[in-house]
Design an enzyme around this catalytic site. Structure first.
Site, short mmCIF file in Angstrom:
data_model
loop_
_atom_site.label_atom_id
_atom_site.label_comp_id
_atom_site.label_asym_id
_atom_site.label_seq_id
_atom_site.Cartn_x
_atom_site.Cartn_y
_atom_site.Cartn_z
N ILE A 1 0.82 -1.22 0.00
CA ILE A 1 0.00 0.00 0.00
C ILE A 1 0.85 1.26 0.00
O ILE A 1 0.42 2.30 -0.50
CB ILE A 1 -1.02 0.06 1.17
CG1 ILE A 1 -0.35 -0.02 2.53
CG2 ILE A 1 -2.10 -0.99 1.02
CD1 ILE A 1 -1.25 0.36 3.67
N TYR B 1 3.13 -7.65 17.80
CA TYR B 1 2.70 -6.84 16.65
C TYR B 1 1.48 -5.99 17.02
O TYR B 1 1.45 -4.78 16.76
CB TYR B 1 2.38 -7.74 15.44
CG TYR B 1 1.86 -6.95 14.27
CD1 TYR B 1 2.72 -6.15 13.51
CD2 TYR B 1 0.51 -6.96 13.93
CE1 TYR B 1 2.25 -5.40 12.45
CE2 TYR B 1 0.03 -6.21 12.87
CZ TYR B 1 0.90 -5.43 12.14
OH TYR B 1 0.44 -4.67 11.09
N SER C 1 -3.50 -0.39 12.59
CA SER C 1 -4.20 -1.59 12.15
C SER C 1 -5.31 -1.88 13.14
O SER C 1 -5.23 -1.47 14.30
CB SER C 1 -3.23 -2.76 12.14
OG SER C 1 -3.92 -3.99 12.16
#
Length: 290
Positions: free
Chosen positions: A22, A176, A144
């Protein structure tokens, strides 16, 4: 989908991790709108290959590659120094790069904490004065939906310079998620510190991830069905980044979190004032800004 028709002639944008996924698609779109686009990537070879491709796809010659290793504080300082010397403007900073890998950075930080949060924290702070000179300007922090599962263990951060320890698959995913929560808390505190400056900032869930590229083979196999189900292709995936970078009139939403080009409410832990301030202060200390 990002509906903004904004043109960017005379504007300069930095996109980290823009040699793939992206980040690359975002860079192509911004170059097509007339922006001068700085591709800030770690690997010279891949960065220069992406540079050719982005110039070709966008039809723009105003695309430049500059080496930046977000896992190395010295590299970040060197990048910022070169950028500030050679480029008179900075209108949009897109903190897009991210990894899902175990390991340590050059400076001994946990790799995901170091690259996904700390590197972008230092980069943003070093470029803030230039953004303030070029207002109205924006900072985009690509997080995210994984931040929803994150938590920040400040004791571990203080003692090990990492968000968590362990190398199992589950631990890796947890760390993460923790790093993505750092992105949202950083954005929250940054917005407070930018009040009254005409520099605004936004965090987002991108809708696509190329993290498989930055993980081991086992993880790629496990993540493939998950990413295929949850994530979109790169053109769809960069729409929310573009929306936050370009959409007119969203300045009052500085500090907020977006998904599918829409502002979303966050769980309490992702807008915790005390945690955001504490993370900022630890990050300042670890980067040597204080």
């Amino acid at each position: 989908i990002c509906t903004s028709k904004a043109k960017l002639h005379g504007k300069t944008v930095i996109v980290t991790g823009s040699n793939t996924g992206i980040g690359k698609t975002t860079a192509i779109d911004l170059a097509q709108r007339g922006a001068r686009v700085i591709l800030a990537c770690r690997c010279k070879q891949r960065g220069e290959a992406a540079l050719e491709e982005i110039r070709r796809e966008s039809g723009s010659t105003q695309v430049v590659f500059m080496q930046l290793d977000l896992g190395n504080l010295k590299s970040i300082r060197s990048f910022a120094e070169s950028f500030l010397k050679s480029e008179p403007r900075l209108d949009i900073l897109i903190n897009n790069a991210g990894v899902c890998l175990q390991g340590q950075t050059e400076d001994g930080f946990g790799l995901m904490f170091g690259v996904n949060h700390l590197g972008h924290f230092l980069l943003t702070n070093l470029l803030l004065d230039r953004l303030k000179e070029c207002t109205p300007s924006r900072i985009i922090n690509v997080s995210s939906m994984a931040h929803n599962f994150g938590k920040i263990d400040f004791d571990c951060l203080n003692s090990h310079k990492a968000l968590g320890l362990g190398t199992s698959f589950i631990r890796l995913l947890q760390i993460y998620c923790d790093s993505k929560l750092c992105n949202v808390l950083f954005n929250h505190e940054l917005a407070k510190r930018l009040r009254g400056t005409q520099v605004t900032c936004y965090a987002l869930h991108p809708g696509h991830s190329e993290l498989g590229r930055n993980t081991g083979l086992f993880l790629q196999i496990v993540l493939k069905p998950i990413t295929t189900f949850f994530f979109k292709n790169t053109i769809q995936g960069c729409q929310t980044t573009l929306h936050c970078a370009l959409q007119e009139g969203i300045e009052p939403l500085s500090g907020r979190y977006f998904s599918n080009c829409t502002v979303r409410d966050l769980f309490a832990k992702a807008r915790d004032d005390a945690a955001a301030k504490k993370l900022w202060e630890i990050s300042e200390r670890l980067c040597g800004l204080v």
